[in-house]
Design a protein around this motif. Structure first.
Motif, mmCIF file in Angstrom:
data_model
loop_
_atom_site.group_PDB
_atom_site.id
_atom_site.type_symbol
_atom_site.label_atom_id
_atom_site.label_comp_id
_atom_site.label_asym_id
_atom_site.label_seq_id
_atom_site.Cartn_x
_atom_site.Cartn_y
_atom_site.Cartn_z
ATOM 1 N N ALA A 78 0.730 -1.161 0.193
ATOM 2 C CA ALA A 78 -0.031 -0.073 -0.198
ATOM 3 C C ALA A 78 0.808 1.460 -0.003
ATOM 4 C CB ALA A 78 -1.062 0.024 1.230
ATOM 5 N N LEU A 79 0.180 2.467 -0.023
ATOM 6 C CA LEU A 79 0.907 3.639 -0.196
ATOM 7 C C LEU A 79 1.706 3.966 0.979
ATOM 8 C CD1 LEU A 79 -0.868 5.439 1.449
ATOM 9 C CD2 LEU A 79 -2.085 6.249 -0.296
ATOM 10 N N TYR A 80 1.553 3.214 2.012
ATOM 11 C CA TYR A 80 2.510 3.486 3.424
ATOM 12 C C TYR A 80 3.713 2.597 3.404
ATOM 13 C CZ TYR A 80 -1.405 0.442 5.016
ATOM 14 O OH TYR A 80 -2.228 -0.822 5.021
ATOM 15 N N ASN A 81 3.863 1.666 2.508
ATOM 16 C CA ASN A 81 4.983 0.705 2.748
ATOM 17 C C ASN A 81 6.310 1.220 2.193
ATOM 18 O OD1 ASN A 81 2.581 -1.814 2.018
ATOM 19 N ND2 ASN A 81 3.811 -1.666 4.037
ATOM 20 N N THR A 82 7.443 0.923 2.671
ATOM 21 C CA THR A 82 8.799 1.407 2.384
ATOM 22 C C THR A 82 9.696 0.392 1.715
ATOM 23 O OG1 THR A 82 9.561 0.609 4.546
ATOM 24 C CG2 THR A 82 8.207 3.031 4.545
ATOM 25 N N VAL A 83 10.692 1.001 1.386
ATOM 26 C CA VAL A 83 11.902 0.166 0.773
ATOM 27 C C VAL A 83 12.356 -0.673 1.876
ATOM 28 C CG1 VAL A 83 14.083 0.267 0.114
ATOM 29 C CG2 VAL A 83 12.269 1.602 -1.264
ATOM 30 N N GLN A 84 12.567 -0.137 3.008
ATOM 31 C CA GLN A 84 13.063 -0.927 4.121
ATOM 32 C C GLN A 84 12.348 -2.317 4.576
ATOM 33 O OE1 GLN A 84 12.452 2.391 4.276
ATOM 34 N NE2 GLN A 84 14.610 3.227 4.556
ATOM 35 N N GLU A 85 10.891 -2.050 4.423
ATOM 36 C CA GLU A 85 9.895 -3.252 4.690
ATOM 37 C C GLU A 85 10.124 -4.039 3.465
ATOM 38 O OE1 GLU A 85 6.145 -1.501 7.229
ATOM 39 O OE2 GLU A 85 6.394 -0.795 4.955
ATOM 40 N N VAL A 86 10.356 -3.995 2.312
ATOM 41 C CA VAL A 86 10.389 -4.643 1.133
ATOM 42 C C VAL A 86 11.838 -5.507 1.347
ATOM 43 C CG1 VAL A 86 10.958 -5.083 -1.296
ATOM 44 C CG2 VAL A 86 8.787 -3.452 -0.352
ATOM 45 N N ASP A 87 12.848 -4.644 1.590
ATOM 46 C CA ASP A 87 14.134 -5.283 1.960
ATOM 47 C C ASP A 87 13.936 -6.208 3.054
ATOM 48 O OD1 ASP A 87 15.490 -3.891 0.335
ATOM 49 O OD2 ASP A 87 16.163 -2.274 1.518
ATOM 50 N N ALA A 88 13.223 -6.089 4.204
ATOM 51 C CA ALA A 88 13.048 -7.152 5.299
ATOM 52 C C ALA A 88 12.253 -8.356 4.666
ATOM 53 C CB ALA A 88 12.243 -6.320 6.371
ATOM 54 N N LEU A 89 11.220 -8.035 3.920
ATOM 55 C CA LEU A 89 10.445 -9.302 3.193
ATOM 56 C C LEU A 89 11.571 -10.388 2.542
ATOM 57 C CD1 LEU A 89 7.954 -10.844 2.413
ATOM 58 C CD2 LEU A 89 7.968 -9.400 0.434
ATOM 59 N N VAL A 90 12.122 -9.544 1.644
ATOM 60 C CA VAL A 90 13.159 -10.425 0.663
ATOM 61 C C VAL A 90 14.257 -11.148 1.352
ATOM 62 C CG1 VAL A 90 14.669 -10.056 -1.137
ATOM 63 C CG2 VAL A 90 12.859 -8.595 -1.236
ATOM 64 N N ALA A 91 14.690 -10.143 2.592
ATOM 65 C CA ALA A 91 16.081 -10.933 3.354
ATOM 66 C C ALA A 91 15.141 -12.104 3.977
ATOM 67 C CB ALA A 91 16.414 -10.004 4.180
ATOM 68 N N ALA A 92 14.114 -11.982 4.798
ATOM 69 C CA ALA A 92 13.195 -13.213 5.213
ATOM 70 C C ALA A 92 12.972 -14.387 4.522
ATOM 71 C CB ALA A 92 11.967 -12.585 5.851
ATOM 72 N N VAL A 93 12.611 -14.040 3.056
ATOM 73 C CA VAL A 93 12.315 -14.948 2.338
ATOM 74 C C VAL A 93 13.581 -15.728 1.711
ATOM 75 C CG1 VAL A 93 11.552 -15.794 -0.201
ATOM 76 C CG2 VAL A 93 10.306 -13.971 1.267
ATOM 77 N N ARG A 94 14.690 -15.035 1.833
ATOM 78 C CA ARG A 94 15.783 -15.705 1.507
ATOM 79 C C ARG A 94 16.324 -16.533 2.465
ATOM 80 N NH1 ARG A 94 19.630 -14.028 -2.326
ATOM 81 N NH2 ARG A 94 18.954 -12.150 -3.581
ATOM 82 N N SER A 95 16.131 -16.317 3.729
ATOM 83 C CA SER A 95 16.754 -16.973 4.803
ATOM 84 C C SER A 95 15.919 -18.025 5.194
ATOM 85 C CB SER A 95 17.252 -16.233 6.151
ATOM 86 O OG SER A 95 15.698 -15.611 6.633
#
Ligand code: PMP
Length: 401
Positions: free
Chosen positions: A384-401
């Motif tokens: 949504a409009l309130y999400n951030t690059v940092q939140e996407v980074d956290a998602l991608v890092a979590a999926v990776r691990s």
């Protein structure tokens, strides 16, 4: 730079600042429902703590005030959609009820033996099952508009499906599992050449980009409040004036009548004719607050922010070993649906939850859409409009691990 101050917007959403499982909440389940800005909660609380009254009845100050608030919400919804007038806005419980209303009222009056309803294969079940139900009753036929491998609608197949038997085309404005944004204006113009009507499901569209039903020339348009920062239990059906006026009553009761006699009734003009019973008055107060909140933002800048975030998230996720992204069409909204080789979607969602990241796993009420990709279930992170690059980074890092 998008010119969009995401941090300022985040301050308006109290729930973004809570923890889940001991970690700061990262809300990536926006396609299921969006969080609410504080103005929305305040408007609902204000109704219940000092403004409670029914609308359109009662000769007292609070009834007048509640009616003004309610009809103001209708006008705000008309502005959001670019509708010519507020009487073209019918309040319903949500997108689902909006589609069912059209299927049961317009559909029962206008569909007959052998008529065809074209439904895109990207639809949420709420824009498919109501058509199957009325088609079975009227002995009409529901035909799927197939998808291309990237999740776009197959426009050549659509042209071939259209014909003199087509009465209605049911089309998402943004698909809830693929993120696809079909060329609705173009597809509507084609349908109109055959005299068919078009119902557009805007449940996933309205919070992501500005919508203009007049420019789309949509015959009907529906959305749910709770997916556009407003309360649950309130939604909107827009219809062209001549269509709404010709539609028989759907439910009977108070509010929708002009005169009632055992010998026969006359009914109120639209929209009230299609709104039997007491509506969700507090919900409309919340919806109005949400739409006022949105109207105070630079929506073009918000859309640019979401586009950039979506492109960033798609390319970051694509770099995760073993990932399969479902729905990669250009111009899609920030719905990121994926599978990870060797991992059960529900299990992946549970382990993200342990890190405070809320996503959805399952069929997302769009079984035919996933089936087009040979898949029964997947993980969906939705922005949504309130999400951030940092939140996407956290998602991608979590999926990776
Ligand atoms: N259409 C789409 C595209 C959706 O994503 C949803 C909700 N997931 C709906 C319709 C139905 O909305 P509601 O359940 O609020 O009626």
């Amino acid at each position: 730079p998008t010119g969009f101050d995401v941090e300022a917007v985040r301050r308006e959403f109290p729930q973004l600042h809570r923890e889940v499982n001991g970690r700061p909440l990262i809300w990536l389940d926006n396609a299921a429902t969006t969080l609410k800005p504080r103005q929305v909660a305040e408007a609902v609380a204000e109704h219940y703590t000092s403004g409670s009254s029914n609308v359109h009845r009662g000769a007292h100050a609070l009834a007048r005030q509640a009616t003004e608030q309610y009809e103001g919400g209708r006008a705000a919804a008309a502005r959001l959609l670019g509708a010519p007038g507020p009487e073209q806005i019918v309040f319903v419980r949500g997108a689902t009820e909006g589609v069912n209303l059209v299927a049961q009222s317009w559909g029962r009056a206008n569909l007959g033996l052998g008529d065809e309803i074209l439904v895109s294969a990207a639809e949420h079940h709420s824009n498919l099952v109501p058509w199957q139900l009325i088609a079975a009753e009227r002995r009409a036929r529901v035909r799927p508009i197939p998808l291309l491998p990237d999740g776009q609608l197959d426009r050549d197949a659509y042209r071939d499906l259209l014909g003199s038997r087509t009465r209605l085309v049911a089309l998402t404005h943004a698909a809830n599992v693929l993120g696809t944004v079909p060329p609705v204006a173009e597809m509507t113009a084609l349908a109109h050449r055959y005299g068919a009507r078009v119902l557009v499901d805007g449940a996933q569209a309205v919070s992501h980009f500005p919508v203009d039903v007049s420019a789309l020339d949509a015959d009907f348009y529906v959305f749910s409040g709770h997916k556009i920062f407003a309360p649950t239990g309130i939604g909107v059906l827009y219809g062209k004036r001549e269509l709404l006026e010709a539609m028989p009553p759907w439910q009977g009761g108070g509010n929708m009548i002009e005169s009632v006699r055992f010998e026969g009734n006359t009914y109120a003009p639209v929209p009230h004719r299609l709104e039997a019973g007491t509506g969700h008055i507090a919900g409309v107060a919340g919806l109005r607050a949400a739409l006022d909140f949105l109207a105070g933002l630079d929506r073009q800048a918000a859309a640019r922010h979401e586009e950039q975030l979506t492109a960033y998230a798609m390319s970051a996720l694509a770099g995760v070993p073993g990932i399969r992204l479902i729905g990669t069409a250009p111009g899609k909204i920030g719905v990121l649906t994926f599978l990870l080789a060797g991992t059960d979607p529900a299990e992946l969602a549970r382990s993200l939850d342990l890190q405070g990241i809320a996503v959805r796993a399952g069929h997302h009420c769009a079984q035919p859409a996933l089936r087009s990709f040979g898949v029964a279930a997947a993980v969906r992170a939705s922005l949504a409009l309130y999400n951030t690059v940092q939140e996407v980074d956290a998602l991608v890092a979590a999926v990776r691990s």
